[in-house]
Design a protein around this motif. Structure first.
Motif, short mmCIF file in Angstrom:
data_model
loop_
_atom_site.label_atom_id
_atom_site.label_comp_id
_atom_site.label_asym_id
_atom_site.label_seq_id
_atom_site.Cartn_x
_atom_site.Cartn_y
_atom_site.Cartn_z
N UNK A 1 0.85 -1.16 0.00
CA UNK A 1 0.09 -0.14 -0.09
C UNK A 1 0.81 1.23 -0.02
N UNK A 2 1.93 1.28 0.69
CA UNK A 2 3.08 2.42 0.85
C UNK A 2 3.82 2.49 -0.29
N UNK A 3 3.97 1.39 -1.05
CA UNK A 3 4.85 1.63 -2.12
C UNK A 3 4.56 2.44 -3.32
N UNK A 4 5.36 3.41 -3.54
CA UNK A 4 5.13 4.48 -4.94
C UNK A 4 5.02 4.06 -5.94
N UNK A 5 5.54 2.90 -6.30
CA UNK A 5 5.45 2.68 -7.84
C UNK A 5 4.26 2.22 -8.29
N UNK A 6 3.98 2.51 -9.56
CA UNK A 6 2.55 2.31 -10.01
C UNK A 6 2.65 0.87 -10.56
N UNK A 7 1.38 0.20 -10.75
CA UNK A 7 1.29 -0.99 -11.11
C UNK A 7 1.30 -0.65 -12.57
N UNK A 8 0.96 -2.24 -13.32
CA UNK A 8 0.74 -2.26 -14.89
C UNK A 8 -0.50 -1.24 -15.13
N UNK A 9 -0.38 -0.48 -16.12
CA UNK A 9 -1.50 0.10 -16.61
C UNK A 9 -2.55 -0.36 -17.38
N UNK A 10 -3.87 0.04 -17.39
CA UNK A 10 -5.02 -0.68 -18.08
C UNK A 10 -4.55 -0.75 -19.69
N UNK A 11 -3.82 0.20 -20.18
CA UNK A 11 -3.44 0.29 -21.69
C UNK A 11 -2.57 -0.93 -21.94
N UNK A 12 -1.57 -1.24 -21.19
CA UNK A 12 -0.81 -2.47 -21.40
C UNK A 12 -1.46 -3.85 -21.38
N UNK A 13 -2.35 -3.89 -20.33
CA UNK A 13 -3.26 -5.00 -20.12
C UNK A 13 -4.34 -5.39 -21.27
N UNK A 14 -4.67 -4.10 -21.70
CA UNK A 14 -5.77 -4.24 -22.87
C UNK A 14 -5.04 -4.69 -24.09
N UNK A 15 -3.74 -4.41 -24.26
CA UNK A 15 -3.16 -4.78 -25.44
C UNK A 15 -3.12 -6.23 -25.77
N UNK A 16 -2.74 -6.86 -24.59
CA UNK A 16 -2.84 -8.51 -24.37
C UNK A 16 -4.21 -9.08 -24.44
N UNK A 17 -5.18 -8.29 -24.12
CA UNK A 17 -6.67 -8.69 -23.97
C UNK A 17 -7.30 -8.73 -25.53
N UNK A 18 -6.71 -7.48 -26.11
CA UNK A 18 -7.04 -7.52 -27.57
C UNK A 18 -6.68 -8.58 -28.44
N UNK A 19 -5.40 -8.72 -28.31
CA UNK A 19 -4.61 -9.80 -28.94
C UNK A 19 -5.23 -11.05 -28.76
N UNK A 20 -5.65 -11.49 -27.75
CA UNK A 20 -6.41 -12.90 -27.52
C UNK A 20 -7.69 -12.72 -28.04
N UNK A 21 -8.42 -11.51 -27.90
CA UNK A 21 -9.75 -11.46 -28.80
C UNK A 21 -9.54 -11.70 -30.17
N UNK A 22 -8.49 -11.04 -30.59
CA UNK A 22 -8.38 -11.21 -32.05
C UNK A 22 -8.19 -12.71 -32.50
N UNK A 23 -7.30 -13.43 -31.52
CA UNK A 23 -7.11 -14.90 -31.70
C UNK A 23 -8.39 -15.56 -31.77
N UNK A 24 -9.18 -15.32 -30.88
CA UNK A 24 -10.59 -15.96 -30.91
C UNK A 24 -11.59 -15.48 -31.87
#
Length: 512
Positions: free
Chosen positions: A400-423
């Protein structure tokens, strides 16, 4: 003198053209027939005031108005403008040489100004199909109707503008919308981003799998663990809507008047979060004059049910069939309407009435019996229709106190979109299936072929967890999605093993 004006009625998400026949003759009286509801019956008072305040009047003659087809129930105040123009044309107060080329709708205020109507988009689609030259409607709905090509759409603010247009004294400005430009311009990301979520890497992975395959998911965890926060960010990683999906979604929201003023296409996937006091009719749709419910307003988007056991059991049970069929059919004595309801269900719940797991250190503890009673509020058949069950544990202070940001939605969305294209490529010959969660049993057998090791692993899990046949299919669907995210054509033991982990509520200690 007899004149015909054209309006439209919306049933389900489709429109039906209504012919308003106005006949003015010798005598006195005002007769409105053709199954109008009370809102239409009261229209003569609004019309009389609106005409008088703009220098016109209802003639002191015998007026008979028939709304055809006469055996079809008409409802709402959107016929005010249609009736008013018909009365003026029938009594020769305006020229009406080309009245039959236009479809006219709008609710009148007493000063003659126009209020927005519901269902502008399906009405415009029907007007184009039936060959009307133009559609005259309130300016607030003009952009919504102008999405339809090859139809002249005129947005007006006052009945005087319509009168002047037919008298050839004023030229109305056409509303023109470049549908594709409008759509792609509004494809911005929602306000919520997965980068704001601290920790919960395993849950983010689950959300990514759920988004990639369109799987329903339930999050189980104590208060403050981040269930709602994670659910609200799910739309940000779903693939952008296609133009066809945007039209479908806008059409449903148009029927209930939920499209914002001066807005064309809805480019963002809907996210609906009804309160747990909702009725079953409000959730699935219906009523005396059926309207879409929350599951249809979530079409092509996400339906989030927070605190799932708090919903009435009857409300949850009516969702079972729409979750399978991805549409809901509402039948009445004289007609039947079908609403699409292809949505992702995201549910969250506490593991017990006190909100915490069976943990002696928790602020409020619940006995195993209390937990069992609480969890049994959700039926097994409904849980079977949820592909992914995952436990959400509180985030430790260090993360909770870590200042580093997690992976953004933009990056996750790219993988999701690639998987959907596969489908999409996999199901390109099947117009009813677009992603893994929609697969039927035949397609599961075809695309989820297991090797001997995977079969043995799944057999052991089925026997130990006492899983149903539907749960078996769910595991295979999720495993197929995990493989798609990796770009793998074949399922392996690792894919099956990970998919089995996402059936928390099937394990001993939860539902017995």
């Amino acid at each position: 003198m007899l004149k015909k004006v054209f309006g439209s009625a919306v049933f389900g998400v489709e429109a039906t053209t209504i012919t308003v026949e106005v006949n003015t003759d010798k005598g006195v009286g005002y007769h409105l027939v053709g199954l109008p509801d009370n809102a239409i019956k009261e229209s003569n008072f609004r019309i009389a005031a609106a005409l008088q305040n703009n220098g016109y009047r209802i003639p002191g003659k015998k007026i008979i108005i028939n709304m055809s087809p006469a055996d079809l129930r008409k409802e709402g105040s959107a016929y005010d403008l249609t009736l008013a123009i018909g009365i003026l044309a029938s009594s020769n107060q305006i020229k009406a040489d080309d009245l039959d080329k236009y479809l006219i709708m709008g609710e009148l205020s007493l000063d003659g100004s126009l209020q927005p109507i519901k269902g502008a988009l399906p009405i415009a689609i029907k007007a184009r199909e039936e060959g009307f030259k133009g559609f005259i409607l309130p300016s607030q709905n003009a952009k919504e109707a102008a999405i339809v090509n090859d139809l002249e759409v005129f947005g007006v603010d006052n009945i005087k503008q319509v009168i002047n247009y037919f008298d050839k004294e004023e030229v109305l400005e056409k509303t023109i919308v470049d549908t594709r430009e409008e759509f792609y311009k509004n494809l911005e990301f929602p306000d919520f981003d997965f980068a704001d979520v601290k920790g919960q890497e395993g849950i983010k992975r689950c959300m990514e799998i759920a988004a990639a395959g369109g799987h329903n998911i339930i999050l189980i965890g104590p208060p403050g663990a981040g269930k709602t926060m994670l659910a609200k960010r799910l739309p940000s990683i779903l693939p952008p809507m296609t133009l066809k999906e945007a039209l479908e979604t806008t059409k449903i929201h148009s029927v209930v008047g939920r499209v914002k003023d001066n807005t064309g296409l809805m480019a963002q996937r809907p996210f609906r979060s009804p309160h747990h006091t909702i009725s079953d009719v409000a959730l699935v749709g219906g009523g005396a004059y059926p309207q879409p419910g929350e599951i249809s307003l979530s079409h092509n988007g996400v339906l989030f049910l927070d605190e799932l056991p708090e919903f009435k059991r009857s409300v949850l049970e009516v969702m079972r069939q729409p979750l399978e069929d991805r549409e809901v059919t509402i039948s009445r004595a004289k007609f039947t309407v079908t609403y699409p309801s292809s949505f992702m269900l995201v549910a969250s719940m506490n593991p017990s009435p006190g909100g915490y797991f069976n943990d002696p250190d928790a602020p409020v503890t619940s006995s195993p019996a209390e937990m069992q009673r609480y969890l049994s509020k959700i039926s097994g058949p409904l849980l079977d229709r949820i592909d992914i069950h995952i436990e959400v544990t509180p985030v430790p202070f260090e993360k909770l106190s870590d200042d580093r940001k997690g992976e953004s939605s933009v990056d996750i969305r790219k993988r999701v979109t690639a998987a959907r294209d596969f489908q999409s490529k996999r199901f390109q010959d099947n117009h009813k299936v677009h992603y893994n969660a929609q697969m039927n049993t035949k397609q599961i057998r075809k695309y989820c072929v297991l090797d001997e090791t995977s079969k043995q692993l799944l057999k052991t899990a089925m026997e130990r967890l006492n899983l149903s046949a539907r749960a078996y299919d769910r595991i295979l669907k999720v495993a197929r999605t995990i493989a798609d995210l990796e770009g793998s054509e074949n399922l392996s033991g690792a894919h099956i093993s990970e998919a089995i982990q996402y059936r928390s509520l099937d394990r001993e200690g939860w539902l017995g």
